[in-house]
Design a protein around this motif. Structure first.
Motif, short mmCIF file in Angstrom:
data_model
loop_
_atom_site.label_atom_id
_atom_site.label_comp_id
_atom_site.label_asym_id
_atom_site.label_seq_id
_atom_site.Cartn_x
_atom_site.Cartn_y
_atom_site.Cartn_z
N ALA A 53 0.78 -0.95 -0.15
CA ALA A 53 0.03 -0.02 -0.09
C ALA A 53 1.03 1.49 0.01
O ALA A 53 0.31 2.12 -0.36
N SER A 54 2.15 1.25 0.43
CA SER A 54 2.62 2.15 0.80
C SER A 54 3.21 2.44 -1.19
O SER A 54 4.06 3.72 -1.72
N PHE A 55 3.30 1.92 -2.14
CA PHE A 55 3.74 2.07 -3.54
C PHE A 55 2.32 3.08 -4.24
O PHE A 55 1.30 2.54 -3.68
N SER A 56 2.53 4.03 -4.68
CA SER A 56 1.17 4.15 -6.04
C SER A 56 1.01 3.04 -7.17
O SER A 56 2.34 2.12 -7.66
N ALA A 57 0.33 4.00 -7.94
CA ALA A 57 -0.20 2.50 -8.76
C ALA A 57 0.26 2.81 -9.80
O ALA A 57 1.11 4.18 -10.71
N GLY A 58 0.79 1.85 -10.41
CA GLY A 58 1.87 1.61 -11.30
C GLY A 58 3.16 1.54 -11.29
O GLY A 58 3.87 1.45 -11.67
N GLU A 59 3.09 1.96 -10.38
CA GLU A 59 5.10 2.00 -9.67
C GLU A 59 5.52 0.80 -9.71
O GLU A 59 5.06 -0.46 -9.34
N SER B 78 8.48 -7.25 -9.60
CA SER B 78 9.51 -8.21 -9.92
C SER B 78 10.41 -8.57 -9.10
O SER B 78 11.36 -8.01 -8.39
N VAL B 79 9.67 -9.82 -8.51
CA VAL B 79 10.55 -10.27 -7.07
C VAL B 79 10.79 -12.18 -7.75
O VAL B 79 11.49 -12.56 -9.17
N ASP B 80 11.27 -12.66 -7.13
CA ASP B 80 11.65 -13.68 -7.43
C ASP B 80 11.02 -15.54 -7.28
O ASP B 80 11.79 -16.16 -7.50
N ALA B 81 10.00 -15.43 -6.34
CA ALA B 81 9.34 -15.84 -6.57
C ALA B 81 7.34 -15.63 -5.65
O ALA B 81 7.74 -14.60 -4.93
N ALA B 82 6.87 -16.20 -5.84
CA ALA B 82 5.73 -15.51 -5.47
C ALA B 82 3.91 -16.46 -5.51
O ALA B 82 4.74 -17.64 -5.83
N ALA C 253 -0.78 -14.86 -4.06
CA ALA C 253 -0.87 -13.69 -4.55
C ALA C 253 -0.43 -12.90 -5.94
O ALA C 253 -0.98 -11.88 -5.83
N ARG C 254 -0.14 -14.14 -6.38
CA ARG C 254 -0.70 -13.78 -8.16
C ARG C 254 -1.99 -13.36 -8.75
O ARG C 254 -2.23 -12.58 -9.21
N GLU C 255 -2.22 -14.42 -7.88
CA GLU C 255 -4.09 -14.08 -8.46
C GLU C 255 -4.67 -12.59 -7.65
O GLU C 255 -5.67 -12.26 -9.09
N LYS C 256 -3.83 -12.35 -6.40
CA LYS C 256 -5.14 -10.93 -6.45
C LYS C 256 -4.12 -9.45 -7.48
O LYS C 256 -4.08 -8.76 -7.87
N ILE C 257 -2.42 -9.67 -7.14
CA ILE C 257 -1.74 -9.17 -8.50
C ILE C 257 -2.83 -9.21 -10.06
O ILE C 257 -2.83 -7.72 -10.34
N GLY D 266 -5.36 -5.88 -11.68
CA GLY D 266 -4.59 -5.60 -12.77
C GLY D 266 -2.79 -4.70 -13.31
O GLY D 266 -2.50 -4.70 -13.82
N GLY D 267 -2.07 -5.66 -12.18
CA GLY D 267 -0.77 -5.62 -12.61
C GLY D 267 -0.33 -6.84 -12.67
O GLY D 267 -0.84 -7.78 -13.79
N THR D 268 0.62 -6.95 -12.49
CA THR D 268 2.24 -8.25 -13.32
C THR D 268 2.86 -8.28 -12.11
O THR D 268 3.96 -7.85 -11.34
N ILE D 269 3.37 -9.34 -12.55
CA ILE D 269 4.33 -10.20 -11.76
C ILE D 269 5.08 -10.65 -12.83
O ILE D 269 5.42 -11.37 -13.70
#
Length: 212
Positions: free
Chosen positions: A85-91, A126-130, A134-138, A142-145
């Motif tokens: 939540a501390s990140f802005s949208a699209g960051e 962009s992380v090492d594992a998920a 977490a993938r479903e919620k992201i 509308g986000g990407t992993i």
């Protein structure tokens, strides 16, 4: 009372006993170590550690052993999706930005995204594992992993692909292993570098007659 007047209570401290000062020290001829025995000897053998049990089977060998330690286990730094939540949208969310916002402690350890919490904005992560949650919620927000490419193990019996060296592919050959000054044409009468001068006939050493 001032801080310079503080001192230990009477009898709380005492001088260290100095051993080996002879019979006149008050410790006797054996320096307070007694007659013979393990602790009376000099050297490392007299310094018995606290866990020594007199030669019997030590406790670390008597107790049963359960389980094992997997040396190949990967220790991830866990980050829940609710902490984004501390990140802005699209960051962009990377290991560096997570550490900058103090969501992780180290920048050289892998990061795994977990699904606890809610996601209300689209993030580029962009992380090492998920985890699957977490993938479903992201993706639902509308986000990407982006995850690193998995390592493909070589099948049993398959030959390892060998990468040719530069000189094998037609490039210049490396000079590694050559002695300095060893190359180049030889000139008659000029000594070889490090050779100690020209050799005399017969291989004998120069004597007093050769000096005059």
């Amino acid at each position: 009372m001032k801080i310079g007047q503080l001192k230990p209570a009477r009898g709380a401290t005492h001088k260290k006993k100095r051993r080996g000062l002879g019979p006149a020290s008050g410790l006797g001829g054996t320096a307070g170590r007694g007659h013979k025995g393990q602790r009376a000897r000099s050297g490392k053998g007299s310094m018995v550690p606290g866990w020594f049990e007199g030669g019997q089977m030590p406790i670390q060998r008597r107790i049963p052993k359960r389980g094992f330690t997997n040396v190949n286990r990967v220790e991830y730094q866990a980050v829940n999706v609710g902490s984004l939540a501390s990140f802005s949208a699209g960051e962009k969310v990377t290991r560096e930005t997570l550490r900058a916002k103090r969501l992780i402690n180290r920048g050289d350890h892998p990061v795994k995204l977990l699904g606890e919490g809610e996601v209300n904005s689209a993030f580029q992560i962009s992380v090492d594992a998920a985890s699957a949650t977490a993938r479903e919620k992201i993706e639902a927000a509308g986000g990407t992993i982006t995850l690193p490419e998995p390592k493909v193990r070589r099948a049993r019996g398959e030959q390892k692909v060998r990468i040719p060296r530069p000189h094998e592919a037609g490039g210049p050959k490396s000079a590694r292993g050559r002695k300095p000054g060893g190359g180049g044409p030889r000139i008659a009468g000029v000594p070889k570098p490090g050779g100690g001068g020209p050799k005399r006939a017969g291989g004998r050493k120069p004597g007093p007659a050769d000096r005059g």
